[in-house]
Enzyme design. Structure first.
Site, PDB file in Angstrom:
ATOM      1  CD  GLN A 174      -6.933  -0.544   7.371  1.00 25.02           C
ATOM      2  OE1 GLN A 174      -7.624  -1.418   8.054  1.00 25.02           O
ATOM      3  NE2 GLN A 174      -5.551  -0.443   7.925  1.00 25.02           N
ATOM      4  N   GLY A 202       0.895  -1.250  -0.131  1.00 24.59           N
ATOM      5  CA  GLY A 202       0.045  -0.054  -0.210  1.00 24.59           C
ATOM      6  C   GLY A 202       0.674   1.214   0.054  1.00 24.59           C
ATOM      7  CB  THR A 203       3.940   2.241   1.871  1.00 24.03           C
ATOM      8  OG1 THR A 203       3.272   2.060   3.239  1.00 24.03           O
ATOM      9  CG2 THR A 203       4.703   3.625   1.896  1.00 24.03           C
ATOM     10  CB  THR A 236      11.928  -9.076 -10.728  1.00 23.27           C
ATOM     11  OG1 THR A 236      13.072  -8.586 -11.510  1.00 23.27           O
ATOM     12  CG2 THR A 236      11.433 -10.340 -10.942  1.00 23.27           C
ATOM     13  N   GLY A 259      -2.098  -6.497   0.166  1.00 19.83           N
ATOM     14  CA  GLY A 259      -2.090  -7.876   0.492  1.00 19.83           C
ATOM     15  C   GLY A 259      -2.354  -8.129   1.865  1.00 19.83           C
ATOM     16  CG  HIS A 260       0.128  -6.393   5.199  1.00 23.97           C
ATOM     17  ND1 HIS A 260       0.243  -6.070   6.525  1.00 23.97           N
ATOM     18  CD2 HIS A 260       0.491  -5.317   4.460  1.00 23.97           C
ATOM     19  CE1 HIS A 260       0.351  -4.875   6.583  1.00 23.97           C
ATOM     20  NE2 HIS A 260       0.769  -4.289   5.542  1.00 23.97           N
ATOM     21  CB  CYS A 290       4.723   4.919  18.453  1.00 26.10           C
ATOM     22  SG  CYS A 290       5.890   5.016  19.827  1.00 26.10           S
TER      23      CYS A 290
HETATM   24  N1  PLP Z   1      -2.991   2.849   3.920  1.00 24.15           N
HETATM   25  C1  PLP Z   1      -3.689   2.486   5.096  1.00 24.15           C
HETATM   26  C2  PLP Z   1      -5.037   3.096   5.180  1.00 24.15           C
HETATM   27  C3  PLP Z   1      -3.087   1.585   5.566  1.00 24.15           C
HETATM   28  O1  PLP Z   1      -4.013   1.337   6.969  1.00 24.15           O
HETATM   29  C4  PLP Z   1      -1.815   1.113   5.657  1.00 24.15           C
HETATM   30  C5  PLP Z   1      -1.149   0.253   6.561  1.00 24.15           C
HETATM   31  O2  PLP Z   1      -1.201   0.331   7.684  1.00 24.15           O
HETATM   32  C6  PLP Z   1      -0.992   1.575   4.499  1.00 24.15           C
HETATM   33  C7  PLP Z   1      -1.497   2.536   3.555  1.00 24.15           C
HETATM   34  C8  PLP Z   1       0.397   0.927   4.096  1.00 24.15           C
HETATM   35  O3  PLP Z   1       0.217  -0.398   3.464  1.00 24.15           O
HETATM   36  P1  PLP Z   1       1.438  -1.150   3.441  1.00 24.15           P
HETATM   37  O4  PLP Z   1       1.609  -1.693   4.886  1.00 24.15           O
HETATM   38  O5  PLP Z   1       0.907  -2.452   2.543  1.00 24.15           O
HETATM   39  O6  PLP Z   1       2.357  -0.631   2.920  1.00 24.15           O
END
Ligand code: PLP
Length: 402
Positions: free
Chosen positions: A184, A69-70, A242, A205-206, A330
């Site tokens: 989320q 996600g990041t 990759t 994914g996680h 934190c």
């Molecule tokens: N965006 C939201 C709303 C999240 O809750 C999170 C994870 O905590 C992320 C982005 C980041 O995703 P990832 O852990 O896959 O990088």
């Protein structure tokens, strides 16, 4: 086994994801290679892409696989910003909700500090829902200077669901693309990328029973993104690198599973969450539920507990075998009040007593009972430790608090 009430941080692998992962990990092949092993891996990736697209209501060509996600949020926000400013140098404004995850918030701040972006932080109401009137007036005042709007689909701390159709309608009227962080929301509530009208949407994914380290950015076919990461030109030249065949296959298996059971699981988890809220309010009447009672993610319960540090409560619950979260960042062990709670109008003191309990596919009624049983004593002790004693001083005090 501890009672796990932190599914919003990461949720255990689902059985189909684990099966797909272990099968693929024992095989080899780079999906970009032209020989048989490469072609086999490519087939796995393309099947997975189709599955992910189906689960997210997108076309397979709109799925850009990422490391999570990041990365997807960074690619969307920077990619849209650079692409739009290169087409029209006046478009340097970003309209961003005040309650974004740091993956979006810090990216926007970076563009402000390093790339000359002008940022409007869109305020939210007391339940964490974006003020549409402010979005509309910003667009009316500066529509032709706006590069993008970015508003998450569901908030990771208080579970607030944002009015995505209204946001997209308002932005579209000014020709402005919208990114949404649906990390989320995807797998918890119905999400359809094509129905949403979003330009880009991040998923991970996680959070849905897949492995850590894989995700996707859905990118509309007409949307232009400037790449952030350069290299071998994979993923339509938008995201080089990759591909992780095993991770992608497991992500797809998790997505298929979670979306296939979404309605029943949302009802089951939502009912457990309501029991959890009622239980917490019964045993600790001082606790204040944050966010909306109705318009929230099914697995999310978020409270502030007056007179204590969320960090202390987290530690004392952990000692009692219940794993939760303060929900906010934190840094170096120093608790910072959540920007989400401050944006909702809480004082710093109120925000410091935050605790998020999040449920997921392995949650049961016994987990809720365990929390309700452990909470009164943990709260009592956290309150005695007061506002100055965060986890490190409680840890130093050792069994005095534990
Ligand atoms: N965006 C939201 C709303 C999240 O809750 C999170 C994870 O905590 C992320 C982005 C980041 O995703 P990832 O852990 O896959 O990088």
């Amino acid at each position: 086994m501890p009672v796990y009430l932190d599914h919003a941080a990461t949720t255990p692998l689902s059985a189909p994801a684990l099966a797909a992962l272990t099968t693929e990990l024992s095989r080899s092949g780079n999906p970009s290679s032209l020989h048989g092993s490469g072609r086999r891996a490519r087939r796995v990736v393309e099947d997975a892409r189709e599955t992910i697209a189906r689960a997210a209501g997108a076309h397979p060509s709109e799925v850009i696989l990422t490391s999570g996600g990041t990365e997807a949020d960074n690619l969307a926000v920077k990619g849209l910003y650079w692409s739009r400013t290169s087409e029209d140098a006046r478009r340097t404004r970003i309209l961003c909700s005040a309650v974004e995850h740091h993956a979006v918030q810090d990216t926007v701040e970076w563009l402000e500090q390093h790339e000359g972006a002008q940022v409007t932080w869109l305020p939210v109401d007391s339940e964490g829902v974006i003020r549409l009137d402010v979005l509309e007036s910003e667009l009316a005042a500066h529509g032709d200077e706006v590069a993008l709007v970015t508003v998450m689909w569901a908030n990771n701390e208080v579970g607030a669901l944002q009015p995505i159709p209204e946001i997209v309608a308002a932005a579209s009227a000014h020709g402005v693309p919208v990114h949404s962080d649906a990390v989320q929301a995807f797998g918890s509530v119905p999400v359809s990328f094509s129905a949403s009208g979003l330009a880009t949407m991040a998923i991970s994914g996680h959070k849905i029973g897949g492995p850590v380290g894989v995700g996707a950015l859905l990118v509309g076919r007409a949307v232009k993104l400037t790449p952030v990461q350069h290299g071998g030109g994979q993923e339509r030249d938008i995201r080089s690198g990759t591909l992780d065949t095993a991770g992608v296959a497991a992500f797809a298996a998790a997505a298929d599973d979670v979306v296939g059971h979404l309605a029943e699981e949302a009802a089951r988890i939502g009912a457990l969450r309501d029991e959890l809220i009622a239980g917490v309010e019964r045993v600790v009447p001082e606790a204040v539920l944050r966010g909306s009672r109705s318009r929230r993610l099914p697995g999310n319960a978020h409270f502030t507990f007056p007179g204590c540090e969320g960090d202390s409560l987290l530690f004392l619950l952990d000692v009692a075998g219940v794993e939760s979260s303060t929900g906010s960042a934190c840094t170096a062990g120093v608790p910072r009040p959540s920007h989400v709670l401050l944006a909702m109008g809480l004082s710093e003191t109120e925000a410091r007593g935050a605790q998020r309990f999040s449920l997921g596919h392995t949650s049961t009624a016994a987990d809720v009972d365990a929390l309700v049983a452990a909470l009164p004593e943990a709260y009592e002790r956290a309150r005695k430790a007061g506002m100055s004693g965060h986890a490190s001083s409680i840890r130093t005090a050792g069994t005095g608090f534990a």
